[in-house]
Design a protein around this motif. Structure first.
Motif, PDB file in Angstrom:
ATOM      1  N   MET A  59       0.838  -1.184   0.000  1.00 36.91           N
ATOM      2  CA  MET A  59       0.000   0.000   0.000  1.00 36.91           C
ATOM      3  C   MET A  59       0.881   1.245   0.000  1.00 36.91           C
ATOM      4  SD  MET A  59      -3.441  -0.432   0.729  1.00 36.91           S
ATOM      5  CE  MET A  59      -4.436  -1.862   0.777  1.00 36.91           C
ATOM      6  N   LYS A  60       1.437   1.554  -1.125  1.00 34.67           N
ATOM      7  CA  LYS A  60       2.361   2.671  -1.241  1.00 34.67           C
ATOM      8  C   LYS A  60       1.701   4.013  -0.975  1.00 34.67           C
ATOM      9  CE  LYS A  60       5.691   0.429  -4.142  1.00 34.67           C
ATOM     10  NZ  LYS A  60       7.054   0.699  -3.799  1.00 34.67           N
ATOM     11  N   ILE A  61       0.432   4.148  -1.297  1.00 34.51           N
ATOM     12  CA  ILE A  61      -0.255   5.420  -1.053  1.00 34.51           C
ATOM     13  C   ILE A  61      -0.315   5.730   0.444  1.00 34.51           C
ATOM     14  CG2 ILE A  61      -2.621   4.523  -1.015  1.00 34.51           C
ATOM     15  CD1 ILE A  61      -1.623   7.811  -2.637  1.00 34.51           C
ATOM     16  N   TYR A  62      -0.550   4.704   1.257  1.00 35.17           N
ATOM     17  CA  TYR A  62      -0.571   4.912   2.710  1.00 35.17           C
ATOM     18  C   TYR A  62       0.812   5.278   3.216  1.00 35.17           C
ATOM     19  CZ  TYR A  62      -5.284   2.966   2.840  1.00 35.17           C
ATOM     20  OH  TYR A  62      -6.619   2.752   2.644  1.00 35.17           O
ATOM     21  N   GLU A  63       1.848   4.656   2.659  1.00 37.53           N
ATOM     22  CA  GLU A  63       3.214   4.989   3.051  1.00 37.53           C
ATOM     23  C   GLU A  63       3.528   6.434   2.688  1.00 37.53           C
ATOM     24  OE1 GLU A  63       5.866   2.116   1.310  1.00 37.53           O
ATOM     25  OE2 GLU A  63       4.711   0.443   2.138  1.00 37.53           O
ATOM     26  N   LEU A  64       3.091   6.865   1.515  1.00 40.42           N
ATOM     27  CA  LEU A  64       3.308   8.245   1.088  1.00 40.42           C
ATOM     28  C   LEU A  64       2.606   9.211   2.036  1.00 40.42           C
ATOM     29  CD1 LEU A  64       4.214  10.390  -1.043  1.00 40.42           C
ATOM     30  CD2 LEU A  64       1.976  10.038  -2.071  1.00 40.42           C
ATOM     31  N   VAL A  65       1.348   8.951   2.310  1.00 44.57           N
ATOM     32  CA  VAL A  65       0.577   9.830   3.209  1.00 44.57           C
ATOM     33  C   VAL A  65       1.212   9.866   4.591  1.00 44.57           C
ATOM     34  CG1 VAL A  65      -1.652  10.126   4.371  1.00 44.57           C
ATOM     35  CG2 VAL A  65      -1.586   9.591   1.928  1.00 44.57           C
ATOM     36  N   ASP A  66       1.644   8.714   5.084  1.00 46.94           N
ATOM     37  CA  ASP A  66       2.263   8.658   6.414  1.00 46.94           C
ATOM     38  C   ASP A  66       3.609   9.373   6.470  1.00 46.94           C
ATOM     39  OD1 ASP A  66       0.138   7.278   7.509  1.00 46.94           O
ATOM     40  OD2 ASP A  66       1.050   5.300   7.210  1.00 46.94           O
ATOM     41  N   SER A  67       4.266   9.548   5.332  1.00 46.95           N
ATOM     42  CA  SER A  67       5.589  10.182   5.320  1.00 46.95           C
ATOM     43  C   SER A  67       5.502  11.712   5.346  1.00 46.95           C
ATOM     44  CB  SER A  67       6.372   9.737   4.087  1.00 46.95           C
ATOM     45  OG  SER A  67       5.845  10.325   2.910  1.00 46.95           O
ATOM     46  N   ILE A  68       4.308  12.254   5.188  1.00 47.69           N
ATOM     47  CA  ILE A  68       4.115  13.706   5.142  1.00 47.69           C
ATOM     48  C   ILE A  68       3.448  14.157   6.443  1.00 47.69           C
ATOM     49  CG2 ILE A  68       2.961  15.588   3.915  1.00 47.69           C
ATOM     50  CD1 ILE A  68       3.013  13.749   1.426  1.00 47.69           C
ATOM     51  N   SER A  69       3.958  15.236   6.997  1.00 54.90           N
ATOM     52  CA  SER A  69       3.368  15.794   8.210  1.00 54.90           C
ATOM     53  C   SER A  69       2.095  16.557   7.829  1.00 54.90           C
ATOM     54  CB  SER A  69       4.369  16.727   8.889  1.00 54.90           C
ATOM     55  OG  SER A  69       3.801  17.290  10.031  1.00 54.90           O
ATOM     56  N   LEU A  70       0.954  16.028   8.250  1.00 58.69           N
ATOM     57  CA  LEU A  70      -0.334  16.627   7.934  1.00 58.69           C
ATOM     58  C   LEU A  70      -0.951  17.248   9.178  1.00 58.69           C
ATOM     59  CD1 LEU A  70      -1.715  13.750   5.674  1.00 58.69           C
ATOM     60  CD2 LEU A  70      -0.726  15.918   4.923  1.00 58.69           C
TER      61      LEU A  70
ATOM     62  N   ARG B 293      -3.785  16.740  10.512  1.00 59.06           N
ATOM     63  CA  ARG B 293      -4.514  15.799  11.363  1.00 59.06           C
ATOM     64  C   ARG B 293      -4.130  14.376  10.973  1.00 59.06           C
ATOM     65  NH1 ARG B 293      -9.191  18.239   8.222  1.00 59.06           N
ATOM     66  NH2 ARG B 293      -9.694  16.660   6.677  1.00 59.06           N
ATOM     67  N   GLN B 294      -4.308  13.469  11.918  1.00 58.38           N
ATOM     68  CA  GLN B 294      -3.937  12.074  11.703  1.00 58.38           C
ATOM     69  C   GLN B 294      -4.909  11.380  10.772  1.00 58.38           C
ATOM     70  OE1 GLN B 294      -3.724  10.246  15.549  1.00 58.38           O
ATOM     71  NE2 GLN B 294      -1.548  10.683  15.721  1.00 58.38           N
ATOM     72  N   LYS B 295      -4.378  10.429  10.040  1.00 61.20           N
ATOM     73  CA  LYS B 295      -5.189   9.605   9.158  1.00 61.20           C
ATOM     74  C   LYS B 295      -5.835   8.509  10.001  1.00 61.20           C
ATOM     75  CE  LYS B 295      -2.755   6.870   6.645  1.00 61.20           C
ATOM     76  NZ  LYS B 295      -2.750   5.541   7.094  1.00 61.20           N
ATOM     77  N   LYS B 296      -7.176   8.484  10.002  1.00 58.92           N
ATOM     78  CA  LYS B 296      -7.916   7.459  10.738  1.00 58.92           C
ATOM     79  C   LYS B 296      -8.758   6.635   9.774  1.00 58.92           C
ATOM     80  CE  LYS B 296      -8.182  10.250  14.913  1.00 58.92           C
ATOM     81  NZ  LYS B 296      -9.036  11.051  15.766  1.00 58.92           N
ATOM     82  N   ASN B 297      -9.565   7.323   8.987  1.00 53.45           N
ATOM     83  CA  ASN B 297     -10.405   6.694   7.969  1.00 53.45           C
ATOM     84  C   ASN B 297     -10.161   7.487   6.694  1.00 53.45           C
ATOM     85  OD1 ASN B 297     -12.631   6.304   6.158  1.00 53.45           O
ATOM     86  ND2 ASN B 297     -13.767   5.393   7.855  1.00 53.45           N
ATOM     87  N   ILE B 298      -9.383   6.915   5.792  1.00 54.91           N
ATOM     88  CA  ILE B 298      -8.875   7.691   4.655  1.00 54.91           C
ATOM     89  C   ILE B 298      -9.977   8.347   3.827  1.00 54.91           C
ATOM     90  CG2 ILE B 298      -8.634   5.855   2.957  1.00 54.91           C
ATOM     91  CD1 ILE B 298      -5.625   7.360   2.870  1.00 54.91           C
ATOM     92  N   SER B 299     -11.103   7.694   3.639  1.00 56.91           N
ATOM     93  CA  SER B 299     -12.159   8.312   2.830  1.00 56.91           C
ATOM     94  C   SER B 299     -12.775   9.511   3.537  1.00 56.91           C
ATOM     95  CB  SER B 299     -13.228   7.297   2.455  1.00 56.91           C
ATOM     96  OG  SER B 299     -13.851   6.777   3.597  1.00 56.91           O
ATOM     97  N   ARG B 300     -12.918   9.449   4.823  1.00 56.31           N
ATOM     98  CA  ARG B 300     -13.463  10.594   5.577  1.00 56.31           C
ATOM     99  C   ARG B 300     -12.405  11.680   5.770  1.00 56.31           C
ATOM    100  NH1 ARG B 300     -16.072   7.298  10.286  1.00 56.31           N
ATOM    101  NH2 ARG B 300     -17.646   6.188   9.095  1.00 56.31           N
ATOM    102  N   ASP B 301     -11.181  11.264   6.054  1.00 54.94           N
ATOM    103  CA  ASP B 301     -10.119  12.230   6.325  1.00 54.94           C
ATOM    104  C   ASP B 301      -9.849  13.151   5.145  1.00 54.94           C
ATOM    105  OD1 ASP B 301      -9.817  11.017   8.797  1.00 54.94           O
ATOM    106  OD2 ASP B 301      -8.147   9.763   8.155  1.00 54.94           O
ATOM    107  N   PHE B 302     -10.039  12.642   3.945  1.00 52.28           N
ATOM    108  CA  PHE B 302      -9.734  13.418   2.748  1.00 52.28           C
ATOM    109  C   PHE B 302     -10.976  14.036   2.111  1.00 52.28           C
ATOM    110  CE2 PHE B 302      -5.941  11.115   3.476  1.00 52.28           C
ATOM    111  CZ  PHE B 302      -4.932  11.862   2.911  1.00 52.28           C
ATOM    112  N   ALA B 303     -12.138  13.839   2.699  1.00 58.12           N
ATOM    113  CA  ALA B 303     -13.400  14.258   2.099  1.00 58.12           C
ATOM    114  C   ALA B 303     -13.523  15.772   1.929  1.00 58.12           C
ATOM    115  CB  ALA B 303     -14.579  13.732   2.915  1.00 58.12           C
ATOM    116  N   ASP B 304     -12.904  16.558   2.804  1.00 57.15           N
ATOM    117  CA  ASP B 304     -13.049  18.010   2.693  1.00 57.15           C
ATOM    118  C   ASP B 304     -11.973  18.659   1.824  1.00 57.15           C
ATOM    119  OD1 ASP B 304     -10.826  18.012   4.376  1.00 57.15           O
ATOM    120  OD2 ASP B 304     -11.852  18.960   6.054  1.00 57.15           O
ATOM    121  N   GLY B 305     -11.046  17.870   1.297  1.00 59.28           N
ATOM    122  CA  GLY B 305     -10.026  18.385   0.393  1.00 59.28           C
ATOM    123  C   GLY B 305      -8.820  19.004   1.071  1.00 59.28           C
ATOM    124  N   VAL B 306      -8.889  19.240   2.371  1.00 54.56           N
ATOM    125  CA  VAL B 306      -7.807  19.928   3.083  1.00 54.56           C
ATOM    126  C   VAL B 306      -6.503  19.121   3.036  1.00 54.56           C
ATOM    127  CG1 VAL B 306      -7.025  20.778   5.334  1.00 54.56           C
ATOM    128  CG2 VAL B 306      -9.366  21.212   4.569  1.00 54.56           C
TER     129      VAL B 306
END
Length: 80
Positions: A1-12, A14-27
């Motif tokens: 799951m390279k996409i999760y590794e990419l997301v985890d490597s960037i300081s965001l 808020r924490q990723k909990k549920n990827i579909s909800r976490d990214f729903a607002d575009g922020v």
């Protein structure tokens, strides 16, 4: 799951909990693009929200101001 590794490597903001909800607002998408191409994203244009209208506004702004520079154009259906 390279996409999760990419997301985890960037300081965001808020924490990723549920990827579909976490990214729903575009922020977080705006934050990821800013990480790689900082000149095309102004994070003050995006507010974390649970409100559908504000989510649409974030995605429309992202589509109009950022994604077009990357050759991406989301349709109204994709934004919905």
């Amino acid at each position: 799951m390279k996409i999760y590794e990419l997301v985890d490597s960037i300081s965001l903001s808020r924490q990723k909990k549920n990827i579909s909800r976490d990214f729903a607002d575009g922020v977080l998408i705006a934050e990821i693009v800013k990480f790689f191409i900082p000149k095309i994203v102004e994070l003050h244009n995006y507010a974390s929200t649970n409100n559908m209208k504000n989510k649409r506004e974030n995605w429309n702004t992202l589509n109009r101001k950022v994604l077009k520079h990357l050759g991406i154009n989301l349709s109204k259906n994709e934004i919905e």
